[in-house]
Design a protein around this motif. Structure first.
Motif, short mmCIF file in Angstrom:
data_model
loop_
_atom_site.label_atom_id
_atom_site.label_comp_id
_atom_site.label_asym_id
_atom_site.label_seq_id
_atom_site.Cartn_x
_atom_site.Cartn_y
_atom_site.Cartn_z
N MET A 221 0.89 -0.97 -0.02
CA MET A 221 -0.54 0.06 -0.01
C MET A 221 0.95 0.94 -0.43
SD MET A 221 -1.32 -0.16 3.73
CE MET A 221 -2.37 0.97 3.65
N CYS A 222 0.14 2.97 -0.24
CA CYS A 222 0.92 3.60 -0.51
C CYS A 222 1.37 4.35 0.50
CB CYS A 222 0.23 4.88 -0.95
SG CYS A 222 -0.39 4.72 -2.69
N THR B 192 1.61 16.08 4.92
CA THR B 192 2.12 17.12 5.53
C THR B 192 3.26 18.06 5.61
OG1 THR B 192 2.75 15.58 7.03
CG2 THR B 192 0.44 16.13 7.86
N SER B 193 4.53 16.81 4.78
CA SER B 193 5.21 17.73 4.06
C SER B 193 5.88 17.86 3.40
CB SER B 193 6.44 16.09 4.87
OG SER B 193 6.25 15.08 3.84
N THR B 194 4.90 17.89 2.28
CA THR B 194 5.38 18.32 0.70
C THR B 194 4.52 19.15 0.17
OG1 THR B 194 3.70 16.51 -0.18
CG2 THR B 194 6.75 16.05 0.11
N THR B 195 3.58 19.89 0.58
CA THR B 195 2.21 20.02 -0.91
C THR B 195 1.35 21.00 -0.38
OG1 THR B 195 0.77 18.49 -0.72
CG2 THR B 195 1.90 18.13 -1.89
N GLU B 196 1.71 22.11 -0.29
CA GLU B 196 0.07 23.17 0.15
C GLU B 196 -1.50 22.37 0.26
OE1 GLU B 196 0.97 26.95 -1.96
OE2 GLU B 196 3.42 26.67 -1.39
N SER B 197 -1.54 22.02 -0.62
CA SER B 197 -3.10 21.93 -1.10
C SER B 197 -3.50 20.24 -0.46
CB SER B 197 -3.13 21.43 -2.13
OG SER B 197 -2.05 20.37 -2.83
N GLY B 198 -2.53 19.71 0.64
CA GLY B 198 -2.77 18.62 1.74
C GLY B 198 -3.15 17.03 0.60
N GLU B 199 -2.20 17.28 0.08
CA GLU B 199 -2.21 16.22 -1.77
C GLU B 199 -1.15 15.07 -0.84
OE1 GLU B 199 -2.58 17.72 -5.46
OE2 GLU B 199 -4.14 17.60 -5.04
N HIS B 200 -0.67 14.00 -0.89
CA HIS B 200 -0.33 13.52 -0.89
C HIS B 200 0.69 13.49 -2.32
CE1 HIS B 200 -1.85 11.93 2.30
NE2 HIS B 200 -3.11 11.73 2.03
N TYR B 201 2.21 12.61 -2.18
CA TYR B 201 2.34 13.03 -3.96
C TYR B 201 3.38 11.29 -3.47
CZ TYR B 201 6.32 14.69 -6.77
OH TYR B 201 6.64 14.80 -7.97
N CYS B 202 3.51 10.96 -4.45
CA CYS B 202 4.38 9.52 -5.60
C CYS B 202 5.41 9.96 -6.00
CB CYS B 202 3.62 9.39 -6.24
SG CYS B 202 4.39 7.56 -6.41
N ARG B 203 6.74 9.62 -5.35
CA ARG B 203 7.74 10.04 -6.28
C ARG B 203 8.27 8.85 -7.00
NH1 ARG B 203 10.03 10.51 -0.39
NH2 ARG B 203 10.53 8.30 -0.70
N LEU B 204 8.02 8.54 -7.00
CA LEU B 204 7.55 7.59 -8.52
C LEU B 204 7.48 7.86 -9.80
CD1 LEU B 204 8.81 4.52 -9.60
CD2 LEU B 204 6.48 3.41 -8.98
N SER C 178 -8.77 9.49 -2.13
CA SER C 178 -9.11 8.71 -3.11
C SER C 178 -8.20 7.91 -4.07
CB SER C 178 -10.44 9.08 -3.73
OG SER C 178 -9.94 10.19 -4.51
N ASP C 179 -6.96 8.31 -4.26
CA ASP C 179 -5.67 7.75 -4.90
C ASP C 179 -5.16 6.63 -4.48
OD1 ASP C 179 -6.58 9.41 -7.42
OD2 ASP C 179 -5.51 10.90 -6.63
N LEU C 180 -5.19 6.34 -3.23
CA LEU C 180 -3.82 6.46 -2.05
C LEU C 180 -5.01 4.04 -2.39
CD1 LEU C 180 -3.92 7.29 0.99
CD2 LEU C 180 -1.66 8.17 -1.00
N ARG C 181 -3.52 3.62 -3.08
CA ARG C 181 -3.68 2.12 -3.75
C ARG C 181 -3.61 1.35 -2.18
NH1 ARG C 181 -1.08 0.88 -9.12
NH2 ARG C 181 -2.16 2.16 -10.78
#
Length: 192
Positions: free
Chosen positions: A145-146, A156-168, A176-179
């Motif tokens: 899982m993500c 909390t550590s990267t984006t202003e919009s409250g989204e997560h981020y995938c470095r891949l 809702s994108d989390l796998r």
């Protein structure tokens, strides 16, 4: 009171899904555990060691071994030596297994199809968090899982919009994108 009702409701949904798995697998001569094994192997072209298959299915090694033997006798899976461990074997889906799997719906499919998009998103979020908690406490086998991936960066550590981020994939991820089952997953050094 509400927790008791939730336990009852979830057990009814699980029983309904399992009954559907029995019905759909019956024509192919599959038990629900065998069907689960096929579904699990579908996203793992490299296959799984038998002990890992048992852990992912939440069954004893002997139960997984029996399921694999039955699936192998039907030519639905292949057993090959594990290149990383001389005495271990890896189980992978055969072409026949992949073809059959395309005809077997998951028992939860009918249940999830009844949810509105908003309810599906809410339930997805709850399921992701619950599985992450169970994994951290050692009560469920590690999932791909993500939240446990080395490419995942928490919102909390990267984006202003409250989204997560995938470095891949170098892209933001909404909740809702989390796998829960990502083929590209690589375990992070410490779980989220």
């Amino acid at each position: 009171m509400i927790r008791d009702q939730l336990i009852y409701g979830l057990s009814r949904l699980a029983a309904l899904a399992r009954q559907k798995d029995w019905q759909t697998g019956e024509g192919a001569g599959l038990t629900p555990t065998q069907g689960d094994a096929l579904r699990l192997l579908a996203d793992r072209p490299e296959g799984l060691r038998l002990k890992d298959l048992a852990a992912q299915l939440s069954v004893r090694s002997s139960t997984a071994s029996d399921a694999v033997s039955a699936l192998a006798s039907k030519h639905l899976v292949e057993r090959r030596p594990d290149p990383d461990h001389g005495r271990a074997i890896r189980v992978s889906l055969s072409l026949e297994g992949r073809a059959l799997l395309g005809q077997l719906p998951d028992g939860f499919e009918d249940i999830v199809s009844l949810l509105s998009d908003g309810n599906a998103e809410s339930l997805h979020s709850i399921v992701v968090r619950t599985i992450a908690q169970l994994q951290r406490s050692g009560r469920i086998a590690p999932q791909r899982m993500c939240l446990t991936c080395r490419y995942f960066v928490s919102d909390t550590s990267t984006t202003e919009s409250g989204e997560h981020y995938c470095r891949l994939i170098k892209a933001p991820l909404r909740q809702s994108d989390l796998r829960l089952n990502c083929p590209e997953h690589e375990e992070a050094s410490s779980s989220a």
